[in-house]
Design a protein around this motif. Sequence first.
Motif, PDB file in Angstrom:
ATOM      1  N   THR A  90       0.821  -1.210   0.000  1.00 12.69           N
ATOM      2  CA  THR A  90       0.000   0.000   0.000  1.00 12.69           C
ATOM      3  C   THR A  90       0.855   1.261   0.000  1.00 12.69           C
ATOM      4  O   THR A  90       0.357   2.330  -0.324  1.00 12.69           O
ATOM      5  CB  THR A  90      -0.933   0.036   1.228  1.00 12.69           C
ATOM      6  N   GLU A  91       2.118   1.158   0.392  1.00 12.41           N
ATOM      7  CA  GLU A  91       2.973   2.324   0.456  1.00 12.41           C
ATOM      8  C   GLU A  91       3.346   2.770  -0.952  1.00 12.41           C
ATOM      9  O   GLU A  91       3.740   1.964  -1.787  1.00 12.41           O
ATOM     10  CB  GLU A  91       4.244   2.023   1.253  1.00 12.41           C
ATOM     11  N   LYS A  92       3.199   4.043  -1.226  1.00  8.76           N
ATOM     12  CA  LYS A  92       3.605   4.563  -2.520  1.00  8.76           C
ATOM     13  C   LYS A  92       4.026   6.019  -2.346  1.00  8.76           C
ATOM     14  O   LYS A  92       3.563   6.720  -1.437  1.00  8.76           O
ATOM     15  CB  LYS A  92       2.491   4.452  -3.552  1.00  8.76           C
ATOM     16  N   ILE A  93       4.896   6.455  -3.201  1.00  9.00           N
ATOM     17  CA  ILE A  93       5.385   7.827  -3.140  1.00  9.00           C
ATOM     18  C   ILE A  93       5.495   8.368  -4.544  1.00  9.00           C
ATOM     19  O   ILE A  93       5.804   7.630  -5.494  1.00  9.00           O
ATOM     20  CB  ILE A  93       6.753   7.895  -2.408  1.00  9.00           C
ATOM     21  N   ARG A  94       5.230   9.657  -4.704  1.00 13.38           N
ATOM     22  CA  ARG A  94       5.329  10.336  -5.994  1.00 13.38           C
ATOM     23  C   ARG A  94       6.553  11.236  -5.950  1.00 13.38           C
ATOM     24  O   ARG A  94       6.660  12.110  -5.088  1.00 13.38           O
ATOM     25  CB  ARG A  94       4.082  11.173  -6.255  1.00 13.38           C
ATOM     26  N   ALA A 102       7.613   7.725 -10.339  1.00 14.13           N
ATOM     27  CA  ALA A 102       8.680   8.691 -10.606  1.00 14.13           C
ATOM     28  C   ALA A 102       8.534   9.296 -11.997  1.00 14.13           C
ATOM     29  O   ALA A 102       8.245   8.595 -12.962  1.00 14.13           O
ATOM     30  CB  ALA A 102      10.042   8.025 -10.475  1.00 14.13           C
ATOM     31  N   ASP A 103       8.716  10.606 -12.066  1.00  9.38           N
ATOM     32  CA  ASP A 103       8.726  11.320 -13.336  1.00  9.38           C
ATOM     33  C   ASP A 103      10.053  12.031 -13.497  1.00  9.38           C
ATOM     34  O   ASP A 103      10.588  12.595 -12.532  1.00  9.38           O
ATOM     35  CB  ASP A 103       7.603  12.361 -13.386  1.00  9.38           C
ATOM     36  N   ARG A 104      10.595  12.005 -14.726  1.00  3.63           N
ATOM     37  CA  ARG A 104      11.791  12.783 -15.012  1.00  3.63           C
ATOM     38  C   ARG A 104      11.348  14.194 -15.335  1.00  3.63           C
ATOM     39  O   ARG A 104      10.503  14.401 -16.209  1.00  3.63           O
ATOM     40  CB  ARG A 104      12.579  12.189 -16.183  1.00  3.63           C
ATOM     41  N   ASN A 105      11.899  15.170 -14.624  1.00 10.12           N
ATOM     42  CA  ASN A 105      11.532  16.557 -14.873  1.00 10.12           C
ATOM     43  C   ASN A 105      12.553  17.213 -15.791  1.00 10.12           C
ATOM     44  O   ASN A 105      13.696  16.766 -15.906  1.00 10.12           O
ATOM     45  CB  ASN A 105      11.407  17.347 -13.570  1.00 10.12           C
ATOM     46  N   CYS A 106      12.122  18.296 -16.426  1.00  9.69           N
ATOM     47  CA  CYS A 106      12.976  18.997 -17.386  1.00  9.69           C
ATOM     48  C   CYS A 106      13.660  20.218 -16.796  1.00  9.69           C
ATOM     49  O   CYS A 106      14.537  20.801 -17.439  1.00  9.69           O
ATOM     50  CB  CYS A 106      12.156  19.410 -18.605  1.00  9.69           C
ATOM     51  N   SER A 107      13.256  20.641 -15.589  1.00 13.58           N
ATOM     52  CA  SER A 107      13.882  21.809 -14.968  1.00 13.58           C
ATOM     53  C   SER A 107      13.559  21.833 -13.483  1.00 13.58           C
ATOM     54  O   SER A 107      12.611  21.189 -13.023  1.00 13.58           O
ATOM     55  CB  SER A 107      13.376  23.104 -15.621  1.00 13.58           C
ATOM     56  N   SER A 108      14.333  22.608 -12.739  1.00 13.33           N
ATOM     57  CA  SER A 108      14.047  22.764 -11.311  1.00 13.33           C
ATOM     58  C   SER A 108      12.760  23.551 -11.096  1.00 13.33           C
ATOM     59  O   SER A 108      12.064  23.349 -10.092  1.00 13.33           O
ATOM     60  CB  SER A 108      15.225  23.440 -10.598  1.00 13.33           C
ATOM     61  N   ASP A 109      12.420  24.449 -12.010  1.00 17.73           N
ATOM     62  CA  ASP A 109      11.151  25.170 -11.906  1.00 17.73           C
ATOM     63  C   ASP A 109       9.974  24.201 -11.953  1.00 17.73           C
ATOM     64  O   ASP A 109       8.963  24.395 -11.269  1.00 17.73           O
ATOM     65  CB  ASP A 109      11.017  26.208 -13.015  1.00 17.73           C
ATOM     66  N   GLU A 110      10.109  23.165 -12.766  1.00 18.76           N
ATOM     67  CA  GLU A 110       9.060  22.153 -12.836  1.00 18.76           C
ATOM     68  C   GLU A 110       8.926  21.430 -11.496  1.00 18.76           C
ATOM     69  O   GLU A 110       7.808  21.122 -11.051  1.00 18.76           O
ATOM     70  CB  GLU A 110       9.387  21.164 -13.960  1.00 18.76           C
ATOM     71  N   GLN A 111      10.048  21.166 -10.839  1.00 25.56           N
ATOM     72  CA  GLN A 111      10.007  20.546  -9.517  1.00 25.56           C
ATOM     73  C   GLN A 111       9.319  21.457  -8.508  1.00 25.56           C
ATOM     74  O   GLN A 111       8.478  21.013  -7.717  1.00 25.56           O
ATOM     75  CB  GLN A 111      11.426  20.229  -9.044  1.00 25.56           C
TER      76      GLN A 111
END
Length: 286
Positions: A3-7, A31-40
Amino acid sequence: METEKIRVMWFVPPLLALVASQDAQAMTVHADRNCSSDEQFDALVAGDVDAVVTSMDNVIGWNRRAGPRDFRVVAQVERTTPLTVVARPQLRNLHDLRGADLLVDAPDNGFVVALRAMLRDAGVASDAVRLTPAGGVKERFDALVAGQGDATLLGPPFDSMAVASGFARIASVQESYPDFPGQGVVVRKAGEANPNVAAWLRALERARRRISGNAESARQAVLAAGFPGTVAEAMIAQNPGSLRPTTEGIALLIAHRRSLGLVGADNDYWTIVDDSMVEQCMGGMK
């Protein structure tokens, strides 16, 4: 039933996450690969993710932006982040970057602060270069290869890929600043009470210990993720001695901001880091 999950979001999956995912009872990680720190930043503010893996300096910058200002580093996932200044072949050293167009993620936060400090130490004034936002490490590599900009900071595997493509390696952050810290797990302050973040940190700690005792299993996890063997060895070499962010590394980030006259120079370790979850998971695993 699991049941444990993390985004989470990251630029490149960190070694600890790759090894943790090999556990037969691994928690679910979206997990998603982001394109910039602003997106994070945007994803954390919107609550779309529970945590990001990023430059720990970003916390300093993000906490000075309009917004929640409640970001904290809760763990350090690598001893250091290997960063190389890669440039067009006619540029031989940092002095040659005067007048150059430097591709960066963001101009005032993240790894660019270390680059700006290196340029200052080399006698290159801040107004002698142009800082052009071009996204994360893959995006900067792609832009450089496509003929945009003159130089950028790259980490594995993109630094070696750039050199293989004919670009010059002219300096490294680690050569200038041996205490430069690795990337951190960053959450908003409410995330410190998120049991799934705590569970993920426990999984990362188990992975860290596994790597220390069995580097070959770590190598196989990196190869299974599609990275070449040279990248595996580089990642294994950066396995941290602890998930607790180093005091020396945080102090260096603050010192860089102070020397450059950037906001955030009044921070200290405890305005950037909350190590309570790391202490709890360490205590529960002794």
